[in-house]
Design an enzyme around this catalytic site. Sequence first.
Site, PDB file in Angstrom:
ATOM      1  N   ASN A 203      -9.359  39.173 -36.437  1.00  0.00           N
ATOM      2  CA  ASN A 203     -10.273  39.950 -35.606  1.00  0.00           C
ATOM      3  C   ASN A 203     -11.642  39.957 -36.291  1.00  0.00           C
ATOM      4  O   ASN A 203     -11.821  39.396 -37.373  1.00  0.00           O
ATOM      5  CB  ASN A 203      -9.744  41.363 -35.341  1.00  0.00           C
ATOM      6  N   GLU A 206     -11.721  41.438 -39.876  1.00  0.00           N
ATOM      7  CA  GLU A 206     -11.051  40.554 -40.838  1.00  0.00           C
ATOM      8  C   GLU A 206     -11.888  39.312 -41.122  1.00  0.00           C
ATOM      9  O   GLU A 206     -11.970  38.840 -42.263  1.00  0.00           O
ATOM     10  CB  GLU A 206      -9.671  40.165 -40.303  1.00  0.00           C
ATOM     11  N   ASP A 273      -2.034  40.956 -30.704  1.00  0.00           N
ATOM     12  CA  ASP A 273      -0.695  40.377 -30.532  1.00  0.00           C
ATOM     13  C   ASP A 273      -0.636  39.547 -29.249  1.00  0.00           C
ATOM     14  O   ASP A 273      -0.076  38.451 -29.226  1.00  0.00           O
ATOM     15  CB  ASP A 273       0.362  41.484 -30.464  1.00  0.00           C
TER      16      ASP A 273
END
Length: 324
Positions: A203, A206, A273
């Site tokens: 993301n 990150e 996810d």
Amino acid sequence: MEPSELRNKISELSVLVVGDVMLDQYFWGDVNRISPEAPVPVFQLREISHALGGAANVAANLKGLGCATELCGFIGEDREGEIFLELARRNGLGISGLTRDPSRPTTVKTRVIARSQHLLRIDTEKIKAPDAEIKETLKARLEGLLDQVQAIILSDYAKGVFLFEGFCVWLIEEARRRKKPVFVDPKGLNWHKYYGATCITPNHKEFAEIARQEGLSPEDLSGSCERLVEKYGLNFMVVTLGAEGMYLYHPEEGAWHFPARAREVYDVSGAGDTAIAALTAFYTAGLPLKEAVSYANLCAGIVVGKMGTKPILWEEFERALREE
């Protein structure tokens, strides 16, 4: 590719999801007054529900799109582990790769929600690498599963599965030796363990953290992705940008930004996810990469319109595709 043909190709796939599985627990209720004991709301519990979380939510999204799915990870020998297994069976997930670890509880995330307002999250977990015996059990089960699937997803939440020394490297090497694509949802700054994966999908936070560690500029998406793809031996990279959509970098085909396609946003939990599950399914089914990322972006935009951790369903994706 027509939606009906794509659905048929996806239905022929089997994907292995390896990672940190969790049980998502929801306390639903109301708040109508403040406690006389302290300045906190009094939560009146009405209902408790459960959903598959973490790596298990990735598997549930694959199943929702029509893939056969094998799930590999750890649960505890507790009541929550039994609830998790029942949910996994009910969702049609393959569970032969799940291992009971008596030294840890099943990881549970409990969310307290009052009339769609998320008040509190309570985490029950024990973060540690399992012992050597469980590691060998897991590797033996994986060796049997790798030959049965067409793609692998590593869903790393830094709870234990990928805390094994050398385990992640071994798994990627075994998958690539079998010519199976490997998609990684990363956690932390040790990306060396993901070396040789097909794609990593951080993301934005990150991505910014790993870029700064490497002395790169997070604002320069293309330049930073180019360096990261080269350094970690990736085929390409996808950055999920939340409200800004998704960004794809491929060293030969170039870079694209896909704007967010959410109509309404109620709950962003689980959107990552959904993104990696949909990307893996569409790419492995044979869609061109740019189209696969575009469709994954659409799927992520659908699930943020749901309250709680809920997977994408093929019917929802096809309906959204028609509307666009």
